[in-house]
Design a protein around this motif. Structure first.
Motif, PDB file in Angstrom:
ATOM      1  N   GLU A 518       0.857  -1.185   0.000  1.00 27.55           N
ATOM      2  CA  GLU A 518       0.000   0.000   0.000  1.00 27.55           C
ATOM      3  C   GLU A 518       0.893   1.236   0.000  1.00 27.55           C
ATOM      4  O   GLU A 518       1.225   1.792   1.050  1.00 27.55           O
ATOM      5  CB  GLU A 518      -0.925  -0.027   1.223  1.00 27.55           C
ATOM      6  N   LEU A 519       1.297   1.638  -1.201  1.00 27.22           N
ATOM      7  CA  LEU A 519       2.178   2.783  -1.345  1.00 27.22           C
ATOM      8  C   LEU A 519       1.403   4.000  -1.825  1.00 27.22           C
ATOM      9  O   LEU A 519       0.199   3.927  -2.098  1.00 27.22           O
ATOM     10  CB  LEU A 519       3.310   2.445  -2.328  1.00 27.22           C
ATOM     11  N   SER A 520       2.101   5.108  -1.987  1.00 24.74           N
ATOM     12  CA  SER A 520       1.457   6.336  -2.458  1.00 24.74           C
ATOM     13  C   SER A 520       1.078   6.208  -3.925  1.00 24.74           C
ATOM     14  O   SER A 520       1.724   5.482  -4.692  1.00 24.74           O
ATOM     15  CB  SER A 520       2.413   7.514  -2.260  1.00 24.74           C
ATOM     16  N   GLU A 521       0.044   6.938  -4.324  1.00 20.78           N
ATOM     17  CA  GLU A 521      -0.365   6.954  -5.730  1.00 20.78           C
ATOM     18  C   GLU A 521       0.729   7.512  -6.631  1.00 20.78           C
ATOM     19  O   GLU A 521       0.769   7.242  -7.832  1.00 20.78           O
ATOM     20  CB  GLU A 521      -1.639   7.787  -5.898  1.00 20.78           C
ATOM     21  N   LYS A 522       1.627   8.300  -6.049  1.00 23.94           N
ATOM     22  CA  LYS A 522       2.703   8.913  -6.827  1.00 23.94           C
ATOM     23  C   LYS A 522       3.891   7.967  -7.017  1.00 23.94           C
ATOM     24  O   LYS A 522       4.764   8.230  -7.831  1.00 23.94           O
ATOM     25  CB  LYS A 522       3.176  10.197  -6.142  1.00 23.94           C
ATOM     26  N   ASP A 523       3.922   6.904  -6.247  1.00 25.09           N
ATOM     27  CA  ASP A 523       5.023   5.938  -6.378  1.00 25.09           C
ATOM     28  C   ASP A 523       4.839   5.077  -7.619  1.00 25.09           C
ATOM     29  O   ASP A 523       3.760   5.002  -8.196  1.00 25.09           O
ATOM     30  CB  ASP A 523       5.100   5.048  -5.136  1.00 25.09           C
ATOM     31  N   ARG A 524       5.880   4.390  -8.012  1.00 22.74           N
ATOM     32  CA  ARG A 524       5.857   3.545  -9.198  1.00 22.74           C
ATOM     33  C   ARG A 524       4.863   2.381  -9.029  1.00 22.74           C
ATOM     34  O   ARG A 524       4.660   1.912  -7.905  1.00 22.74           O
ATOM     35  CB  ARG A 524       7.251   2.986  -9.462  1.00 22.74           C
ATOM     36  N   PRO A 525       4.280   1.916 -10.130  1.00 20.97           N
ATOM     37  CA  PRO A 525       3.350   0.789 -10.027  1.00 20.97           C
ATOM     38  C   PRO A 525       4.065  -0.519  -9.662  1.00 20.97           C
ATOM     39  O   PRO A 525       3.561  -1.330  -8.907  1.00 20.97           O
ATOM     40  CB  PRO A 525       2.720   0.714 -11.415  1.00 20.97           C
TER      41      PRO A 525
END
Length: 614
Positions: A518-525
């Motif tokens: 569960e990472l940030s939306e701005k992080d890589r997919p």
């Protein structure tokens, strides 16, 4: 008068010739050393008996070549010998038996053992003559001659000057010892720093003070390591370095002067060379001397391994020479000498660091590899050097361990409370991970030494409150614990299982370990990592490139909050969904291996730009 040399074995001379054949050139060192001893002995006698006025102080050793007679002459004006002394020192060689002797010393250099120094001359000669006159003028001059058998000839003779002349009639197999340049080279190798002046000429009658190329002084009788350090200036050390290594163009960075008389005797100078970032095989090594007589440049067991990259001289009469490396390692005097050298080097480094840190930092890249090696291999050195060992960050700032620890201890911790030392080993390949960490305000070390992985293992064992983690070993938010981080998931459990199955289907031939995060939306997919502990195992075992069988060591981190993941789930066609995942994974793999840290968006943008302008 013909007689027999007193030995317990009739075949001692064949043993000398055969057994010492590979070291035959050492005969010259041994004969010069004997001449030096004879001269020093006379100095002591004249001083103790107050007969200086009767004995000239013009002490010297002269070596000359007579090509016509195929003879090599070593002449000294030392103490000389009378008839009784010849019988004691030359005619009697005590052995318990040749066979036992070979078994006992087959792995050792026996030159110098049991008075064999003089007899090493028979390795290159078919006849040896001694002409000698004792300093005591009441004693007759003596001539001694031997053809390499146990028979010798001795009689009284006439000799004008005190001292000894050894005449070697060189055999046909060893004519190189009649070559001036060859003898000069050997004298320079073995006798360069003997304490009595040594001269080489082509003729016996050449005058030593003659300005002629035919007469050469060989040695420096008072080398720098024998002097009091307080008497020497920087130029003296630099000049001595050039004398030791005339082909070396670079000056040393600094040096350590060794000088101790108790509990053992040792003098020397060790130079720190410019070695940059490489561990190369050194052409210039440390030389071992005994009383200014060259012995070897193989100091295994004497000098700690991590100092083998240094240059210089060690001179000690207390190092046993005719023993194996394993014996050296257990010899108490050698252990003490090794510890002393380690302590002197660490003290010097500590002094340089405290006295002028800026200058120390300028030299750091050249000396770092030696200090790292020492910290890994020697606990004594580790404990002393931890205070001056320097880390550099990716901005080229310098920190000691405690300085960097204090800088990051409040901000960079994991869930267990350990202080996290983030590091990079390649600024370009790890650019993306460095950028993400810098954006969060984290400090990152730059550890690019081949010994870094071993050093951080040692540091973690010594300091249990710290942990080193490479910046691309995981997503930064998984490496460092943030109290203010709010976790959320854009997917429900069903959607998580669906996306994981789709990805696993694409990776079934590669055995990736897939992990949803569960990472940030701005992080890589997608993020491909090798966990810190797995990569360390690989590096410490010196594995090269991973093949497909090793890919299970990779982990694929899937950012379930990225908009691309949501779009994949919205695609109805199973074929189209798999194509998107496959293409995205391919781009991620390419990006990870070839694009030097660029992210997926950068890669796509670059491709579109090229398409637009092509």
């Amino acid at each position: 008068m013909k007689n027999k040399i007193s030995v317990n074995s009739e075949n001692i001379f064949p043993i000398i010739k055969k057994f010492l054949y590979s070291d035959k050139e050492i005969f010259l060192r041994e004969l010069i050393a004997n001449a030096t001893d004879a001269t020093i002995k006379l100095k002591m006698i004249s001083r103790l008996n107050h007969i200086d006025d009767l004995i000239s102080n013009d002490f010297k050793i002269k070596v000359f070549i007579n090509k016509k007679n195929k003879s090599l002459h070593i002449v000294d004006n030392g103490v000389g010998m009378n008839k009784k002394e010849i019988e004691k020192y030359i005619n009697q060689i005590a052995f318990s038996g040749a066979e036992e002797f070979i078994k006992k010393y087959k792995n050792s250099s026996i030159i110098g053992h049991f008075g064999l120094g003089f007899y090493s001359s028979f390795m290159v000669s078919n006849k040896v003559v001694i002409l000698t006159q004792s300093y005591n003028s009441n004693d007759s001059s003596m001539l001694w001659s031997c053809d390499g058998s146990t028979n010798f000839f001795m009689k009284e003779t006439e000799k004008k000057n005190r001292g000894t002349e050894i005449i070697l009639y060189i055999d046909d197999e060893n004519n190189e010892f009649l070559n001036y340049d060859h003898v000069f080279k050997l004298l320079k190798k073995y006798c360069k720093f003997m304490p009595i002046p040594i001269y080489l000429s082509l003729h016996k009658d050449d005058q030593i003070n003659e300005k002629s190329r035919k007469v050469n002084i060989i040695n420096n009788v008072s080398p720098a390591w024998k002097k009091n350090p307080n008497e020497l200036k920087n130029k003296d050390y630099l000049d001595f370095h050039k004398e030791l290594y005339p082909s070396q163009l670079d000056d040393p960075l600094f040096w350590v002067h060794l000088n101790i008389d108790h509990p053992f005797h040792l003098n020397g100078i060790l130079f720190f060379p410019k070695i940059e970032k490489r561990i190369d095989l050194q052409k210039e090594k440390i030389f071992l001397y005994q009383n200014q007589v060259y012995v070897t440049d193989n100091l295994e067991g004497i000098v700690p391994d991590f100092l083998s990259l240094l240059r210089g001289v060690i001179d000690s009469p207390d190092i046993p020479l005719n023993v194996s490396r394993s014996h050296l390692q257990s010899d108490n005097s050698v252990k003490s000498i090794s510890k002393y050298i380690t302590r002197k080097v660490s003290d010097k480094l500590s002094f340089l660091f405290k006295n002028d840190r800026n200058d120390f930092q300028k030299k750091w890249e050249d000396i770092k590899i030696i200090i790292e090696y020492g910290m890994i291999s020697d606990d004594q050195f580790f404990n002393k050097s931890i205070d001056f060992f320097l880390f550099t960050n990716i901005d080229n700032d310098f920190f000691t361990l405690n300085e960097f620890k204090k800088l990051i201890e409040e901000k960079q911790k994991n869930k267990e409370g350990k202080i996290i030392f983030l590091y990079s080993s390649n600024k370009e390949l790890q650019f993306r991970s460095i950028k993400e960490s810098k954006n969060r305000g984290y400090e990152i070390l730059f550890l690019n030494s081949p010994l870094s992985v071993h050093l951080i293992q040692k540091l973690e064992l010594s300091y249990n409150d710290i942990s080193f983690i490479r910046v691309d070993s995981d997503h930064i938010d998984k490496i460092i614990f943030r109290k203010d981080k709010i976790s959320f998931s854009s997917l429900n459990e069903e959607e998580k299982n669906l996306i994981k199955n789709c990805i696993n289907n694409q990776l079934k031939n590669y055995e990736f370990s897939v992990q949803l995060e569960e990472l940030s939306e701005k992080d890589r997919p997608f993020l491909i990592i090798i966990p810190e502990y797995l990569r360390r195992i690989k590096e410490m075992n010196s594995l090269r490139n991973m093949n497909q069988k090793d890919l299970d060591k990779y982990q694929l981190i899937v950012n379930i909050n990225h908009h691309l993941i949501k779009k994949i789930l919205q695609v109805k066609s199973e074929k189209e969904k798999n194509e998107i995942i496959k293409e995205t994974l391919n781009l991620t793999l390419i990006s990870s291996n070839l694009l030097k840290g660029k992210n997926l968006d950068d890669f796509i943008s670059d491709k579109l730009t090229k398409l637009t302008y092509s």
